[in-house]
Write a protein that holds these residues in place. Structure first.
Motif, short mmCIF file in Angstrom:
data_model
loop_
_atom_site.label_atom_id
_atom_site.label_comp_id
_atom_site.label_asym_id
_atom_site.label_seq_id
_atom_site.Cartn_x
_atom_site.Cartn_y
_atom_site.Cartn_z
N GLY A 63 0.85 -1.19 0.04
CA GLY A 63 0.13 0.01 0.08
C GLY A 63 0.72 1.21 -0.02
N HIS A 64 0.11 2.19 -0.22
CA HIS A 64 0.80 3.78 -0.01
C HIS A 64 0.07 4.95 0.17
CE1 HIS A 64 -1.49 5.16 -3.78
NE2 HIS A 64 -1.48 3.80 -3.91
N CYS A 65 0.41 5.91 0.80
CA CYS A 65 -0.13 7.26 0.95
C CYS A 65 0.60 8.42 0.77
CB CYS A 65 -0.71 7.18 2.48
SG CYS A 65 0.78 7.12 3.71
N TYR A 66 0.25 9.52 0.64
CA TYR A 66 0.90 10.76 0.63
C TYR A 66 0.88 11.55 2.00
CZ TYR A 66 2.12 15.59 -0.93
OH TYR A 66 2.94 16.55 -1.43
N ASP A 67 2.19 11.71 2.33
CA ASP A 67 2.49 12.49 3.43
C ASP A 67 2.84 14.00 3.17
OD1 ASP A 67 3.79 13.37 5.77
OD2 ASP A 67 5.44 12.12 5.70
N ASP A 68 1.60 14.56 3.63
CA ASP A 68 1.50 15.89 3.04
C ASP A 68 2.43 16.81 4.12
OD1 ASP A 68 -0.09 15.56 5.52
OD2 ASP A 68 -1.80 16.95 4.73
N ILE A 69 2.65 16.37 5.18
CA ILE A 69 3.53 17.00 6.01
C ILE A 69 4.94 17.24 5.56
CG2 ILE A 69 4.88 17.02 8.41
CD1 ILE A 69 2.32 15.77 9.67
N ASN A 70 5.40 16.10 4.94
CA ASN A 70 6.70 16.10 4.37
C ASN A 70 6.88 16.01 2.89
OD1 ASN A 70 8.38 15.77 6.91
ND2 ASN A 70 7.21 13.92 6.91
N ALA A 71 5.69 16.29 2.04
CA ALA A 71 5.41 16.37 0.73
C ALA A 71 6.27 15.13 0.04
CB ALA A 71 6.23 17.61 0.21
N ARG A 72 5.69 13.97 0.49
CA ARG A 72 6.22 12.66 -0.26
C ARG A 72 5.42 11.53 -0.28
NH1 ARG A 72 10.37 11.10 4.84
NH2 ARG A 72 8.93 10.82 6.49
N HIS A 73 5.45 10.74 -0.75
CA HIS A 73 4.74 9.55 -1.06
C HIS A 73 5.50 8.59 -0.05
CE1 HIS A 73 1.79 10.49 -3.84
NE2 HIS A 73 2.73 11.08 -4.79
N VAL A 74 4.34 7.89 0.61
CA VAL A 74 4.95 6.65 1.13
C VAL A 74 4.62 5.37 0.86
CG1 VAL A 74 5.25 5.52 3.81
CG2 VAL A 74 5.15 8.16 3.47
N TYR A 75 5.24 4.34 0.79
CA TYR A 75 4.97 3.14 0.18
C TYR A 75 5.67 1.75 0.69
CZ TYR A 75 9.07 3.07 -2.78
OH TYR A 75 10.58 3.27 -3.26
N THR A 76 5.02 0.54 0.29
CA THR A 76 5.83 -0.47 1.05
C THR A 76 6.90 -1.06 0.06
OG1 THR A 76 3.83 -2.06 0.14
CG2 THR A 76 3.66 -1.03 2.46
N VAL A 78 10.02 -4.51 -0.14
CA VAL A 78 10.07 -5.93 0.37
C VAL A 78 10.82 -5.81 1.68
CG1 VAL A 78 11.25 -8.22 0.01
CG2 VAL A 78 10.07 -7.24 -1.76
N ASP A 79 11.84 -4.62 1.83
CA ASP A 79 12.82 -4.68 2.65
C ASP A 79 12.23 -3.29 3.88
OD1 ASP A 79 13.20 -2.69 0.88
OD2 ASP A 79 15.53 -2.91 0.85
N GLY A 80 11.32 -2.84 3.38
CA GLY A 80 10.91 -1.65 4.55
C GLY A 80 9.82 -0.77 3.70
N ILE A 81 10.20 0.47 4.33
CA ILE A 81 9.19 1.64 3.89
C ILE A 81 10.01 2.67 2.77
CG2 ILE A 81 8.05 3.73 4.47
CD1 ILE A 81 7.91 2.42 7.45
N GLY A 82 9.26 2.89 1.65
CA GLY A 82 9.99 3.58 0.62
C GLY A 82 9.36 5.01 0.83
N TYR A 83 10.08 5.99 0.17
CA TYR A 83 9.72 7.47 0.21
C TYR A 83 9.93 7.74 -1.14
CZ TYR A 83 9.75 6.79 5.36
OH TYR A 83 9.53 6.39 6.41
N LEU A 84 8.96 8.73 -1.77
CA LEU A 84 9.21 9.52 -2.93
C LEU A 84 8.83 10.86 -2.62
CD1 LEU A 84 7.54 6.98 -5.74
CD2 LEU A 84 10.12 7.48 -5.45
N ASP A 85 9.81 11.83 -3.00
CA ASP A 85 9.62 13.39 -2.86
C ASP A 85 8.43 13.62 -3.73
OD1 ASP A 85 11.01 13.68 -0.90
OD2 ASP A 85 12.72 14.12 -2.28
N ALA A 86 7.58 14.38 -3.68
CA ALA A 86 6.47 14.66 -4.54
C ALA A 86 5.58 15.93 -3.93
CB ALA A 86 5.36 13.58 -4.76
N VAL A 87 5.06 17.05 -4.63
CA VAL A 87 4.54 17.98 -4.26
C VAL A 87 3.14 17.99 -4.40
CG1 VAL A 87 6.30 19.66 -5.02
CG2 VAL A 87 4.46 19.07 -6.60
N THR A 88 2.49 16.60 -5.11
CA THR A 88 1.08 16.33 -5.14
C THR A 88 0.88 15.11 -4.54
OG1 THR A 88 0.84 15.73 -7.55
CG2 THR A 88 0.83 18.00 -7.08
#
Length: 365
Positions: free
Chosen positions: A101-114, A116-126
């Motif tokens: 799964g994934h969500c948008y972290d609006d506090i830090n302007a990034r996508h959070v996603y799952t 295999v080895d943990g939590i991933g982050y992608l910087d994004a303004v929307t």
């Protein structure tokens, strides 16, 4: 004694996400291992199941469950039973859980996603999501919290005791509510504007008082709750509603379900469109203080009675105590079934100091 029966499964998908440091995931997959389905005459029956079905299957609750449960299975009935009469159905789950799964972290302007080895982050303004190459299942060795050994059981409390002759055809149907079933917590214990979750609030929200389960500064993705509804010779369908005590807090006004200020309830109906059972899928706002106390509603909807005027219903919100039946009755009167995105209002009466509170609600699924 053994009997051949069939199993049918029905699925409902995830709707939306939350915000403010604690966020619900948009879920593309949840994998659990079903070990056994057990039938009891009363809750808390322990090992004295009247009958059981050995399943032993890893299942994606958001995928094609029929593909994993094709064909027939065996119903093992206790030797002293001349009929199968039960009011409780348990599903045993073992081996932890896999979450995609994934969500948008609006506090830090990034996508959070799952991954295999943990939590991933992608910087994004929307919050527009584009799937990265390493987006995958994150396997947890626990289901709800560290210390549960990766095992749990989910229970369906039938509206009344049900009886079947052992030579009857029995079809078991399973419906899964996955709305807000997985979350991301950023590990931040600050309380910068009164809305950001602290570790204490986060832990308490799941009735887990040991803060070492979720250490400061350690982000976590996990499962909130997996309501599984089981029917026997029933075709089940569902409607999901978000409740608030202000219209401003309904998701129609800001696009997400605010866990601080809402509760969520799923109502299940049978093939005759009659009420079957209901459950709160997010019944306790994880912050918000005393102002939102009326939204701390009991776990189950045990009944839905038609009112004299029109098509309104009175819902009975109750808990179920071990071997004691329904208790702590609270009710919601003037409730109307709605189309998706429609809103309404109804009167909620608890058995404590709050008396009657006007609830606003929106159907989200």
């Amino acid at each position: 004694m053994k009997k051949i029966i069939s199993i049918l499964f029905f699925i409902i998908a995830v709707f939306t996400l939350n915000s403010q440091g604690y966020e619900y995931l948009i879920v593309d997959g949840i994998q659990v291992h079903f070990t056994e389905i057990r039938f009891f005459d009363s809750y808390g029956g322990g090992g004295s199941a009247l009958a059981s079905i050995a399943v032993n299957q890893t299942v994606n609750l958001t995928g094609d469950i029929d593909a994993a449960f094709s064909g027939s299975v065996k119903l093992n009935v206790r030797e002293d039973q001349t009929a199968l009469e039960f009011g409780i159905i348990n599903i045993e789950i073992t081996g932890g859980v896999g979450i995609k799964g994934h969500c948008y972290d609006d506090i830090n302007a990034r996508h959070v996603y799952t991954k295999v080895d943990g939590i991933g982050y992608l910087d994004a303004v929307t919050d527009e999501w584009s799937e990265p190459g390493d987006y995958d299942y994150l396997q947890k060795d626990y289901i709800y919290y560290p210390g549960d050994s990766g095992e749990t059981q989910e229970t369906t409390f039938l509206p009344s005791s049900t009886s079947y002759a052992l030579d009857d055809t029995i079809t078991v149907s399973l419906l899964v509510e996955t709305l807000n079933s997985a979350y991301y917590w950023d590990g931040d214990i600050s309380n910068w504007d009164g809305n950001h979750s602290t570790r204490t609030e986060f832990v308490r929200s799941w009735n887990l008082e040991d803060p070492s389960y979720f250490p400061t500064g350690t982000p976590v993705i996990g499962i909130t709750y997996l309501p599984l509804y089981v029917g026997i010779n029933e075709t089940l369908d569902s409607e999901t509603y978000v409740f608030a005590i202000s219209t401003d807090d309904l998701p129609v006004n800001h696009g997400y379900i605010d866990g601080l200020k809402t509760s969520t309830v799923t109502l299940v109906f049978d093939q005759d469109d009659s009420f079957y059972i209901g459950r709160t899928t997010h019944g306790e706002p994880w912050g918000g203080g005393a102002l939102y106390y009326p939204l701390f509603i009991p776990q189950f909807v045990s009944d839905a009675q038609a009112e004299a005027t029109g098509s309104d219903l009175t819902l009975s919100f109750e808990n179920y105590s071990d071997g004691q039946g329904w208790s702590a009755a609270e009710s919601l009167s003037g409730f109307s079934r709605l189309a998706v995105d429609e809103t309404g209002e109804a009167s909620y009466t608890d058995d404590g100091e709050h008396g009657t509170t006007l609830f606003y609600y929106q159907r989200v699924k």
